[in-house]
Design an enzyme around this catalytic site. Sequence first.
Site, short mmCIF file in Angstrom:
data_model
loop_
_atom_site.label_atom_id
_atom_site.label_comp_id
_atom_site.label_asym_id
_atom_site.label_seq_id
_atom_site.Cartn_x
_atom_site.Cartn_y
_atom_site.Cartn_z
N CYS A 62 8.50 -15.71 18.79
CA CYS A 62 7.75 -15.13 19.90
C CYS A 62 6.71 -16.17 20.56
O CYS A 62 6.47 -16.39 19.28
CB CYS A 62 7.16 -14.17 18.77
N CYS A 68 -0.56 -12.03 17.94
CA CYS A 68 -0.44 -11.03 17.47
C CYS A 68 -0.09 -10.25 15.80
O CYS A 68 -0.19 -11.13 15.51
CB CYS A 68 0.69 -10.36 17.97
N CYS A 71 3.73 -9.28 13.10
CA CYS A 71 4.46 -10.13 12.48
C CYS A 71 3.92 -11.43 11.54
O CYS A 71 4.12 -12.63 12.52
CB CYS A 71 5.67 -10.99 13.21
N GLN A 272 12.90 5.60 10.00
CA GLN A 272 12.95 4.81 9.51
C GLN A 272 13.22 3.91 10.85
O GLN A 272 14.37 4.10 10.89
CB GLN A 272 13.75 4.46 8.76
N ASN A 306 15.97 13.25 5.44
CA ASN A 306 17.11 11.62 6.24
C ASN A 306 17.82 10.87 4.57
O ASN A 306 19.03 10.70 4.05
CB ASN A 306 15.58 10.29 5.79
N GLU A 322 8.52 18.91 1.11
CA GLU A 322 8.02 18.26 2.31
C GLU A 322 6.28 18.35 2.02
O GLU A 322 6.61 20.10 2.47
CB GLU A 322 8.94 17.89 3.47
N ASP A 351 2.44 21.55 -0.66
CA ASP A 351 1.26 19.42 -0.86
C ASP A 351 1.91 18.88 -2.19
O ASP A 351 1.54 19.09 -3.35
CB ASP A 351 0.00 20.43 -0.45
N CYS A 399 7.82 1.81 -0.52
CA CYS A 399 7.07 0.85 0.83
C CYS A 399 6.16 0.42 0.86
O CYS A 399 5.23 -0.18 0.82
CB CYS A 399 7.07 1.46 2.40
#
Length: 441
Positions: A62, A68, A71, A272, A306, A322, A351, A399
């Site tokens: 890139c 930026c 990445c 995702q 999902n 959820e 919650d 994550c």
Amino acid sequence: MERLSHEGRGVARDEQGKTCFIEGALSGEWVIATTQKTRKRYNEASVTEVVSASQDRVAPVCEHFGRCGGCRLQHLDHHAEVLFKQSRVQEQLHHIGHLSHLPEPDAALCEAPEGYRRKVRLGVKWRRDGRLILGFRAAQSAQLVDIEQCPIMESRLNVLLPSLRRLLETLESRHIGHLELIAGDHSVALSMRWLRDRKRLPARDQQRWIAWGEDHNVAVWLQDDQGFIPLSSSEDQSLQYDVTISSHTVDAAHQDESQVVSLSFGPEDFLQVNAGINQRMIRQALDWLSLSADDTVLDLFCGFGNFTLPLAHVAGRVIGVEGIVVQVERARANAANLTTLKGEVTFMAADLNQPVNWGKLGLEDGVDCVLLDPPRAGAEVQVQQVTQLNPRQILYISCDAATLARDAGLLAAQGYSLVRWGIMDMFPRTAHVETMALFQR
């Protein structure tokens, strides 16, 4: 450079032994760097010249790399990047989770490191001289980097940027915060963040947005403080993707059959962003859990289904929980549209940052399995509570390696052992890493 830091910067020490984090440097390299910030315990710098390069250094794909902030690892060979992420998770499981004996990791789930991102947020700003800036935030800054193309975006989104730029330059009102481009399997949507009351959107601007959407077959949405509304005139504004469950996962007696689970979602829903990795992640979860029609599964932080709905093709009963009500409603609608479910599936809102009375929700007899897919903050409250349901196995999708390690330590204290783990390269070219971890007792 001694090593890479958790966020992907080179780590070195100066003559006085003070730690320095150097942007753009790789482990084992000798570089000349310019100090950007001096702090009490460490300095921050950026590379001005690479004197001796690592064998893992590659040319960034890139033109915006270094400016930026999206990445940070484009200069690192992709295979080396995956090994770096794997070692980072392993280190944090040791140091934060205090897990002394880890099983060998499963092979990392990887796809092509470019062209994968199906949802992106683009900042919009007009300079004082009237020039439009459309792009992403600069590294460690609130400033925007103007971009024409982004190599990690899906091609269907990249091709929209030139016409989108031309559209923005014709608008009467410039009260726009950002744009989100979102790709489903068969359609594309754009969400425009409007910074005023929706009634103050000029009529001619609205018509320009509608015409652009029709010209490019894009569903256009407006987001303001009241929520999301469609601007496009199309009757079907939904986005959708399919998850294919392999035949051996669904039913060992029907090797020639596979099931397709179609999931609809909206522009406001968490998604995702890497479709290929998401597909493989779901299949791996089903494979690791090896569920049967006798099993009851609790899926926490389930979003619009999902994991829940693929799980309901193999387990006898699945409960998805959820905290965001609109996603619970979406999950219920997705379940209602499926005719291939083998088990009973229920969705409820709660919650999950607070303790939940599972007995009042009909789970007084416990569950066989819990799947956790929390945001970066992790699932500390639920990890400490959910063991009351006495699941024989807990599958944690993370994550954030640090909060996974913290919660892994909490599970270990309650008698659960980490029996299998592996990373999923959901965000190639960045330091972010997704991890799957299976705990049993």
